[in-house]
Design an enzyme around this catalytic site. Structure first.
Site, PDB file in Angstrom:
ATOM      1  N   GLU A 255       0.587  -1.260  -0.094  1.00  0.00           N
ATOM      2  CA  GLU A 255      -0.236  -0.250  -0.024  1.00  0.00           C
ATOM      3  C   GLU A 255       0.781   1.545  -0.292  1.00  0.00           C
ATOM      4  OE1 GLU A 255      -3.184   0.009   3.661  1.00  0.00           O
ATOM      5  OE2 GLU A 255      -2.722  -2.153   3.566  1.00  0.00           O
TER       6      GLU A 255
ATOM      7  N   GLY B 175       5.793  -2.195   7.794  1.00  0.00           N
ATOM      8  CA  GLY B 175       7.087  -3.186   7.357  1.00  0.00           C
ATOM      9  C   GLY B 175       8.090  -1.348   8.026  1.00  0.00           C
ATOM     10  N   GLU B 176       9.216  -2.250   8.920  1.00  0.00           N
ATOM     11  CA  GLU B 176      10.287  -1.916   9.059  1.00  0.00           C
ATOM     12  C   GLU B 176      11.223  -1.227   8.241  1.00  0.00           C
ATOM     13  OE1 GLU B 176      13.000   0.084  11.538  1.00  0.00           O
ATOM     14  OE2 GLU B 176      11.235  -0.342  12.457  1.00  0.00           O
TER      15      GLU B 176
ATOM     16  N   SER C  77      11.200   6.605   9.286  1.00  0.00           N
ATOM     17  CA  SER C  77      10.075   6.277  10.373  1.00  0.00           C
ATOM     18  C   SER C  77      10.820   4.630  10.858  1.00  0.00           C
ATOM     19  CB  SER C  77       9.038   6.729  10.445  1.00  0.00           C
ATOM     20  OG  SER C  77       8.059   5.660  11.805  1.00  0.00           O
TER      21      SER C  77
ATOM     22  N   CYS D   9       3.312  -4.576  16.034  1.00  0.00           N
ATOM     23  CA  CYS D   9       3.222  -4.238  16.965  1.00  0.00           C
ATOM     24  C   CYS D   9       1.782  -4.066  17.631  1.00  0.00           C
ATOM     25  CB  CYS D   9       3.511  -2.353  16.413  1.00  0.00           C
ATOM     26  SG  CYS D   9       5.267  -1.780  16.732  1.00  0.00           S
TER      27      CYS D   9
ATOM     28  N   ASN E 230      -6.139   5.049  13.496  1.00  0.00           N
ATOM     29  CA  ASN E 230      -7.014   4.939  12.664  1.00  0.00           C
ATOM     30  C   ASN E 230      -7.535   3.680  13.279  1.00  0.00           C
ATOM     31  OD1 ASN E 230      -7.629   6.818  10.678  1.00  0.00           O
ATOM     32  ND2 ASN E 230      -5.201   6.896   9.710  1.00  0.00           N
TER      33      ASN E 230
ATOM     34  N   CYS F 153      -2.356   1.999   7.398  1.00  0.00           N
ATOM     35  CA  CYS F 153      -0.931   0.970   6.749  1.00  0.00           C
ATOM     36  C   CYS F 153      -1.337  -0.110   6.709  1.00  0.00           C
ATOM     37  CB  CYS F 153       0.683   1.734   7.250  1.00  0.00           C
ATOM     38  SG  CYS F 153       0.263   3.193   6.889  1.00  0.00           S
TER      39      CYS F 153
ATOM     40  N   CYS G 269      -1.471  -2.452  15.440  1.00  0.00           N
ATOM     41  CA  CYS G 269      -1.079  -1.522  14.441  1.00  0.00           C
ATOM     42  C   CYS G 269      -2.056  -2.412  13.129  1.00  0.00           C
ATOM     43  CB  CYS G 269       0.944  -1.473  13.982  1.00  0.00           C
ATOM     44  SG  CYS G 269       1.233  -1.162  12.086  1.00  0.00           S
TER      45      CYS G 269
ATOM     46  N   CYS H 134       3.146   8.200   1.884  1.00  0.00           N
ATOM     47  CA  CYS H 134       3.926   7.671   2.339  1.00  0.00           C
ATOM     48  C   CYS H 134       3.662   6.186   2.009  1.00  0.00           C
ATOM     49  CB  CYS H 134       3.021   7.475   3.384  1.00  0.00           C
ATOM     50  SG  CYS H 134       3.295   6.121   5.046  1.00  0.00           S
TER      51      CYS H 134
ATOM     52  N   SER I 129       9.369   5.886  16.197  1.00  0.00           N
ATOM     53  CA  SER I 129       7.536   5.412  16.670  1.00  0.00           C
ATOM     54  C   SER I 129       7.525   5.374  17.751  1.00  0.00           C
ATOM     55  CB  SER I 129       6.606   4.097  15.764  1.00  0.00           C
ATOM     56  OG  SER I 129       6.879   4.816  14.660  1.00  0.00           O
ATOM     57  N   LEU I 130       7.663   5.863  18.917  1.00  0.00           N
ATOM     58  CA  LEU I 130       7.253   5.769  20.572  1.00  0.00           C
ATOM     59  C   LEU I 130       6.498   5.646  20.982  1.00  0.00           C
ATOM     60  CD1 LEU I 130       9.436   6.305  22.270  1.00  0.00           C
ATOM     61  CD2 LEU I 130       8.472   8.389  23.461  1.00  0.00           C
ATOM     62  N   HIS I 131       4.964   5.818  21.714  1.00  0.00           N
ATOM     63  CA  HIS I 131       3.778   5.018  21.259  1.00  0.00           C
ATOM     64  C   HIS I 131       3.508   5.393  23.190  1.00  0.00           C
ATOM     65  CE1 HIS I 131       3.249   5.491  17.097  1.00  0.00           C
ATOM     66  NE2 HIS I 131       4.095   4.417  16.964  1.00  0.00           N
TER      67      HIS I 131
ATOM     68  N   CYS J 153       4.866  -7.198   7.640  1.00  0.00           N
ATOM     69  CA  CYS J 153       5.986  -6.668   9.183  1.00  0.00           C
ATOM     70  C   CYS J 153       5.515  -8.078  10.490  1.00  0.00           C
ATOM     71  CB  CYS J 153       5.363  -5.143   9.664  1.00  0.00           C
ATOM     72  SG  CYS J 153       6.086  -4.401  10.339  1.00  0.00           S
TER      73      CYS J 153
END
Length: 346
Positions: A90, A160-161, A192, A114, A291, A334, A117, A103, A215-217, A110
């Site tokens: 995507e 993905g990372e 990211s 997470c 989202n 994503c 996600c 993006c 990406s902390l979160h 992935c």
């Protein structure tokens, strides 16, 4: 068949020499690909036919097919692309006051796991080549060409990372940053990561002014390990030390991405912990509306709640932004569109 987009200018110059061609041919080919945006080697009219044929036998130009295209009421445009092996990725274009930001995805699926996600709903099957990443950009740029517009910013923040596919990501960045390529400035290109410490340091040493987003979160190890399994491998003390080392090399401001999850990471206590965690760093926090992903069960923080968290950070002298929500009516998180397509194909 490999896409020629996988070659940066430097790599293409080396390839020409391997093929017994003059080095300058690489610049000619690069110009045809990225300035004139041709989709056939036969359109490269100042390239001799013999070389055109050799290229056509060895490479494709565009390795993607549009499977689905969705346009949101806010102008956000989301593509689901089919790759040559039948996999799907995507890509999302978002409209801001400063221009068009794209993006892109860096992997098929992935493995970071997470818990909030959509990207991880389907596990990683492979890395994307640099050319498959470039092709995502080229599809959107050709679409914008119709209105004499152009991409202003690129973020590698899709499925993905990126630092789990480091070499291909760096080749991709070199291509779209090149003056003979799409010529997007380094300070308009962002990567990211969820926090792969060795690659953060390597990225800082690359000497190019790309942007880094983390990406902390969550502001503490217990919560972050619950939300993001990567934290068990690289806990916050290691991550923050790596980021400080990164800053010593790059002198670039770091963006901390923080998705607000209702009742999970959005309390005044979390805001204070976050402020203490990043104190003294050249950084800011990008607060992101969630989202909703049905499979995960987390809830979005409403606008008032998000503003309270934002205000709490600002009072603690933390620079922060509250990102505008994009594409909620087309499942723009994503991985959502790809996961839906894969389920339909079962």
């Amino acid at each position: 068949m490999e896409t020629i987009y996988s070659y940066s200018l430097k790599s293409l110059e080396a390839l020409m020499e391997e093929m017994g061609e003059k080095k300058y041919r690489a610049k000619q080919i690069f110009t045809w690909l990225y300035r004139r945006r041709v989709l056939s080697f036969s359109d490269m009219t100042d390239i001799k036919q013999g070389l055109q044929q050799k290229l056509a036998e060895r490479f494709v130009i565009d390795p993607l097919q549009v499977e689905t295209k969705q346009v949101s009421s806010d102008g956000t445009t989301k593509f689901l692309f089919r790759l040559q092996d039948g996999s799907f990725v995507e890509t999302v274009m978002m409209i801001y006051d400063f221009g068009k930001s794209v993006c892109i995805s860096s992997q098929v699926g992935c493995n970071m796991g997470c818990t909030f996600c959509a990207s991880g709903l389907l596990k990683k099957s492979r890395n994307l080549s640099s050319g498959e990443m470039v092709a995502q950009i080229m599809h959107i740029q050709r679409m914008l060409d119709e209105s004499d517009d152009r991409i202003s910013n690129v973020v590698i923040m899709g499925t993905g990372e990126p630092f789990d596919n480091y070499d291909n990501v760096m080749e991709f960045l070199a291509t779209i940053n090149d003056d003979l390529g799409i010529a997007i400035g380094a300070r308009h290109l962002s990567v990211s990561t969820c926090g792969i410490v060795p690659k953060i340091i390597e990225f800082g040493k690359c000497g190019i002014q790309y942007n880094l987003a983390v990406s902390l979160h969550a502001p503490n190890d217990e919560l972050r390990s619950e939300l993001m399994p990567i934290n068990r491998a690289y806990p916050l003390d290691q991550l923050m030390a790596a980021l400080r080392e990164y800053s010593s090399y790059s002198n670039r401001r770091i963006t901390f991405e923080y998705i607000l999850l209702k009742g999970k990471n959005d309390s005044p206590k979390h805001a204070k912990e976050l402020a203490n965690l990043i104190k003294g760093m050249n950084a800011y926090v990008n607060l992101i509306p969630y989202n909703k992903v049905d499979e995960h069960g987390y809830m979005q923080v409403d606008r008032d709640g998000a503003m309270k968290f934002y205000d709490a950070l600002m009072k603690l002298n933390v620079r922060a932004t509250l990102r505008k929500e994009h594409g909620s009516d087309i499942a723009a998180a994503c991985g959502q569109l790809r996961a839906k397509r894969m389920k339909e194909g079962e």
